[in-house]
Design a protein around this motif. Sequence first.
Motif, PDB file in Angstrom:
ATOM      1  N   ALA A   1       0.930  -1.143  -0.012  1.00  0.00           N
ATOM      2  CA  ALA A   1      -0.003  -0.108  -0.111  1.00  0.00           C
ATOM      3  C   ALA A   1       0.815   1.367  -0.006  1.00  0.00           C
ATOM      4  CB  ALA A   1      -0.995   0.057   1.353  1.00  0.00           C
TER       5      ALA A   1
ATOM      6  N   THR B   1      -4.318  -1.291  -6.939  1.00  0.00           N
ATOM      7  CA  THR B   1      -4.568   0.026  -7.387  1.00  0.00           C
ATOM      8  C   THR B   1      -5.241   0.222  -8.813  1.00  0.00           C
ATOM      9  OG1 THR B   1      -3.089   0.869  -5.789  1.00  0.00           O
ATOM     10  CG2 THR B   1      -4.131   2.649  -7.464  1.00  0.00           C
TER      11      THR B   1
ATOM     12  N   GLU C   1      -4.786  -0.867  -2.397  1.00  0.00           N
ATOM     13  CA  GLU C   1      -5.688  -0.190  -1.688  1.00  0.00           C
ATOM     14  C   GLU C   1      -6.700  -0.761  -1.239  1.00  0.00           C
ATOM     15  OE1 GLU C   1      -7.083   3.109  -4.244  1.00  0.00           O
ATOM     16  OE2 GLU C   1      -8.195   1.876  -5.619  1.00  0.00           O
TER      17      GLU C   1
ATOM     18  N   TRP D   1      -8.745  -5.526   0.361  1.00  0.00           N
ATOM     19  CA  TRP D   1      -7.298  -5.016  -0.470  1.00  0.00           C
ATOM     20  C   TRP D   1      -7.385  -5.712  -1.962  1.00  0.00           C
ATOM     21  CZ3 TRP D   1      -4.023  -1.699   1.423  1.00  0.00           C
ATOM     22  CH2 TRP D   1      -3.948  -1.580   2.754  1.00  0.00           C
TER      23      TRP D   1
END
Length: 271
Positions: A254, A269, A260, A266
């Motif tokens: 992260a 991205t 993210e 999770w």
Amino acid sequence: MRTAVITVASRARSEHLSRQRRVLAEVADDIVRVEAWLDESPPSDIPDAGTRTLHVPPGPRGLRVGEGRNRAAAAAVDAGAELLVFLDVDCLPGEELLTAYRSAARAHPEAILAGAVTYLASVQRPETAADLPFLIRPHRARPALPPRETRAATAAEYDLFWSLSFAVTPATWERIGGFHAGYEGYGAEDTDLAWTARAAGVEMRWVGGADAFHQWHPVSSPPWQHLDDILRNGATFHARWGSWPMGGWLDAFAAAGAIEQRDGVWVRTGA
């Protein structure tokens, strides 16, 4: 106490496996030896006649480490083993590893037993069991007890469990139920096993003198090559337990902007 030593292996670790076989032959007596091969094809080299070799090919998402250990454990029990010692392919057994695990198992047959692991440096390439006592330097993040001592783990210490080296009686293994089959590829199956043991009321004990020695190999930190495995297996763990494992790796990914959280999950991205 008839003892089985169980290892899951692959061609990527063939040199480590060969060294483990040599050292194990020095320190072991009449053991049941089971090796589970995790590659797509079975091994081309056949170990000595006393070794049982199983082939557990990968699943659609990667190597099935937990399933390999489960099948190897079943084969060991069928062969009459009274104690199951799981030793990662990267690990060499110390001279007293089997003795310490057997002693602890006699005193605490209903516990899952965990010995200390020393991580060897790249220049440390021991070839015999006699080399190992001089190299003992247990990992600082886990308890390391004097020889012949054991201690019950606290509830929080179950998070420290590693499958690099541990032992359990067949009855306790059956009570735990083995590794969960939902994990493929890298990560989370160790913590899942420990949490399953804790939920079942199985005590975990740290065992002094049961030293294993992890042979060096290149690593990356965080392990970028395992990012997708960590996200997938972490999600499986979260679905089972309501918590995310491997928090340090997730935080590192992260911080690098690679993943993210969305609605508590999770993800990559931009995915």
